[in-house]
Write a protein that holds these residues in place. Structure first.
Motif, short mmCIF file in Angstrom:
data_model
loop_
_atom_site.label_atom_id
_atom_site.label_comp_id
_atom_site.label_asym_id
_atom_site.label_seq_id
_atom_site.Cartn_x
_atom_site.Cartn_y
_atom_site.Cartn_z
N PHE A 1 -1.72 1.63 -9.70
CA PHE A 1 -2.56 1.60 -8.51
C PHE A 1 -3.83 0.83 -8.84
O PHE A 1 -4.53 1.15 -9.78
N TYR A 2 -4.11 -0.23 -8.07
CA TYR A 2 -5.31 -1.03 -8.23
C TYR A 2 -6.25 -0.70 -7.08
O TYR A 2 -6.04 -1.15 -5.96
N PRO A 3 -7.32 0.10 -7.32
CA PRO A 3 -8.16 0.55 -6.22
C PRO A 3 -9.11 -0.52 -5.69
O PRO A 3 -9.61 -0.41 -4.58
N ARG A 4 -9.36 -1.57 -6.47
CA ARG A 4 -10.26 -2.63 -6.00
C ARG A 4 -9.46 -3.60 -5.15
O ARG A 4 -8.40 -4.07 -5.54
N PRO A 5 -9.97 -3.95 -3.96
CA PRO A 5 -9.22 -4.85 -3.09
C PRO A 5 -9.14 -6.26 -3.66
O PRO A 5 -10.05 -6.71 -4.36
N ASP B 1 -3.39 15.89 -6.05
CA ASP B 1 -3.78 15.62 -4.66
C ASP B 1 -3.89 14.13 -4.39
O ASP B 1 -3.43 13.63 -3.36
N THR B 2 -4.51 13.39 -5.30
CA THR B 2 -4.68 11.95 -5.12
C THR B 2 -3.34 11.23 -5.12
O THR B 2 -3.07 10.39 -4.27
N VAL B 3 -2.49 11.58 -6.08
CA VAL B 3 -1.16 10.95 -6.15
C VAL B 3 -0.33 11.34 -4.94
O VAL B 3 0.43 10.54 -4.41
N SER B 4 -0.50 12.56 -4.46
CA SER B 4 0.23 13.00 -3.27
C SER B 4 -0.12 12.12 -2.06
O SER B 4 0.76 11.75 -1.28
N ARG B 5 -1.40 11.79 -1.91
CA ARG B 5 -1.81 10.90 -0.81
C ARG B 5 -1.21 9.51 -0.98
O ARG B 5 -0.75 8.89 0.00
N LEU B 6 -1.17 8.98 -2.22
CA LEU B 6 -0.58 7.67 -2.46
C LEU B 6 0.92 7.68 -2.19
O LEU B 6 1.46 6.74 -1.60
N LEU B 7 1.60 8.75 -2.61
CA LEU B 7 3.04 8.85 -2.36
C LEU B 7 3.34 9.02 -0.88
O LEU B 7 4.37 8.56 -0.39
N ALA B 8 2.44 9.69 -0.15
CA ALA B 8 2.62 9.83 1.29
C ALA B 8 2.49 8.47 1.97
O ALA B 8 3.24 8.16 2.91
N LYS B 9 1.57 7.64 1.53
CA LYS B 9 1.43 6.29 2.09
C LYS B 9 2.66 5.44 1.80
O LYS B 9 3.03 4.59 2.59
#
Length: 82
Positions: free
Chosen positions: A31-35, A63-71
């Motif tokens: 995951f690269y958080p910088r655009p 929680d953070t990975v859960s949001r990424l996997l949901a996306k």
């Protein structure tokens, strides 16, 4: 013991890159958080087969990975309104 899927920080100072790993340190994605400068979007790269495997054997994402996997469409989004 519960296997956790979590983020591990790599990269330089002020330029973070996060690897998505299971607790046995098997890399599942990045995951690269910088655009990006070109399209201003954040980048996530996943190995869907391995991620589905770990979720199937009972790994619990943070929680953070859960949001990424949901996306990414691998898990249903959590309802945070209790």
């Amino acid at each position: 013991m519960v296997v956790r899927i979590r983020l591990v920080r790599y990269g330089a100072k002020k330029a973070p890159v996060y690897h998505i790993v299971a607790s046995n340190a098997q890399k599942l994605g990045t995951f690269y958080p910088r655009p990006n400068l070109d399209d201003r979007s954040k980048h996530i790269q996943l190995n869907f087969d391995r991620t589905k495997y770990w979720l199937g054997v009972g790994a619990q994402p943070s929680d953070t990975v859960s949001r990424l996997l949901a996306k990414a469409g691998l898990v249903p989004p959590k309802n945070l309104n209790l």
